[in-house]
Write a protein that holds these residues in place. Structure first.
Motif, short mmCIF file in Angstrom:
data_model
loop_
_atom_site.label_atom_id
_atom_site.label_comp_id
_atom_site.label_asym_id
_atom_site.label_seq_id
_atom_site.Cartn_x
_atom_site.Cartn_y
_atom_site.Cartn_z
N LEU A 51 0.86 -1.17 0.00
CA LEU A 51 0.00 0.00 0.00
C LEU A 51 0.90 1.23 0.00
O LEU A 51 1.80 1.35 0.83
CB LEU A 51 -0.89 -0.02 1.25
CG LEU A 51 -1.99 1.03 1.33
CD1 LEU A 51 -2.98 0.87 0.17
CD2 LEU A 51 -2.72 0.92 2.66
N HIS B 201 -1.85 4.94 -3.84
CA HIS B 201 -3.19 4.41 -3.56
C HIS B 201 -4.01 5.41 -2.77
O HIS B 201 -5.22 5.54 -2.98
CB HIS B 201 -3.09 3.09 -2.79
CG HIS B 201 -2.42 2.02 -3.57
ND1 HIS B 201 -1.24 1.43 -3.17
CD2 HIS B 201 -2.75 1.43 -4.75
CE1 HIS B 201 -0.88 0.51 -4.05
NE2 HIS B 201 -1.78 0.50 -5.02
N LEU B 202 -3.36 6.13 -1.87
CA LEU B 202 -4.05 7.14 -1.08
C LEU B 202 -4.56 8.25 -1.99
O LEU B 202 -5.70 8.71 -1.85
CB LEU B 202 -3.10 7.72 -0.03
CG LEU B 202 -3.63 8.87 0.80
CD1 LEU B 202 -4.84 8.43 1.61
CD2 LEU B 202 -2.55 9.39 1.72
N LYS C 58 -8.07 1.62 0.99
CA LYS C 58 -8.29 3.01 0.56
C LYS C 58 -9.38 3.68 1.38
O LYS C 58 -9.24 4.83 1.80
CB LYS C 58 -8.65 3.05 -0.92
CG LYS C 58 -7.51 2.73 -1.86
CD LYS C 58 -8.03 2.75 -3.29
CE LYS C 58 -6.99 2.37 -4.30
NZ LYS C 58 -7.53 2.40 -5.68
N SER D 186 -9.40 -1.90 -1.96
CA SER D 186 -10.47 -0.90 -1.82
C SER D 186 -10.80 -0.66 -0.35
O SER D 186 -11.09 0.46 0.06
CB SER D 186 -11.71 -1.29 -2.61
OG SER D 186 -12.24 -2.50 -2.13
N GLU E 13 -5.43 7.90 -4.99
CA GLU E 13 -6.55 7.37 -5.76
C GLU E 13 -7.84 7.44 -4.93
O GLU E 13 -8.92 7.54 -5.48
CB GLU E 13 -6.28 5.91 -6.16
CG GLU E 13 -5.18 5.76 -7.18
CD GLU E 13 -4.77 4.30 -7.40
OE1 GLU E 13 -5.31 3.40 -6.72
OE2 GLU E 13 -3.92 4.07 -8.27
N ALA E 14 -7.71 7.38 -3.61
CA ALA E 14 -8.87 7.42 -2.72
C ALA E 14 -9.31 8.85 -2.41
O ALA E 14 -10.48 9.12 -2.20
CB ALA E 14 -8.57 6.69 -1.42
#
Length: 150
Positions: free
Chosen positions: A5, A9-10, A73, A70, A12-13
């Motif tokens: 992670l 990815h953060l 996130k 998911s 993207e959230a």
């Protein structure tokens, strides 16, 4: 597949401005960037829930199953947004629902109800999981007859 992670990815959230607002609001003079610590905390929570199911094998390092991305996130977004002052309540409710759904999914993994892909490279790490004995029944141990004369 098991993945690491990352801050990507953060982002993207959350939107870029949300991430930067968090960094600005959460940092005092001389304070370290809080993002890596939050990412590590979420990864540890997920790994702990995965390890709770004895049929799961843990991936190497600080990796998580990609099926939980998911959920990770949603948990990261919640952790960050709840630390920011002046959030829009409607945004708050949406993110809280996503976080709760993520936790339900992780609980299903912990109970072995949801199947995850096992890692190609297993970890040697031992993760402590809560051990408890569930006791049910309503038979009284102490009765008037057993306690008479005391």
């Amino acid at each position: 597949m098991w993945i690491e992670l990352t801050e990507i990815h953060l982002k993207e959230a959350l939107s870029g401005p949300e991430v930067e607002a968090f960094r600005t609001a959460a940092l005092a003079d001389g304070q370290a960037d809080p993002v890596p610590g939050l990412i590590e905390a979420v990864v540890r929570q997920i790994r702990s829930r995965v390890a709770a199911c004895k049929s799961n094998t843990m991936g190497a390092g600080m990796t998580i199953p990609d099926e939980t991305l998911s959920a990770a996130k949603a948990m990261l977004a919640w952790e960050m947004l709840t630390r920011l002052p002046g959030n829009d309540p409607s945004l708050y409710e949406t993110r809280e629902k996503r976080k709760n759904d993520a936790l339900k999914y992780l609980d299903s993994i912990a109970k072995c109800d949801a199947v995850i892909e096992q890692p190609a490279t297993p970890s040697e790490e031992v993760i402590a999981t809560p051990v408890f004995e569930q006791v049910s029944g309503n038979k009284r141990q102490a009765t008037r007859r057993k306690l008479s004369g005391l």
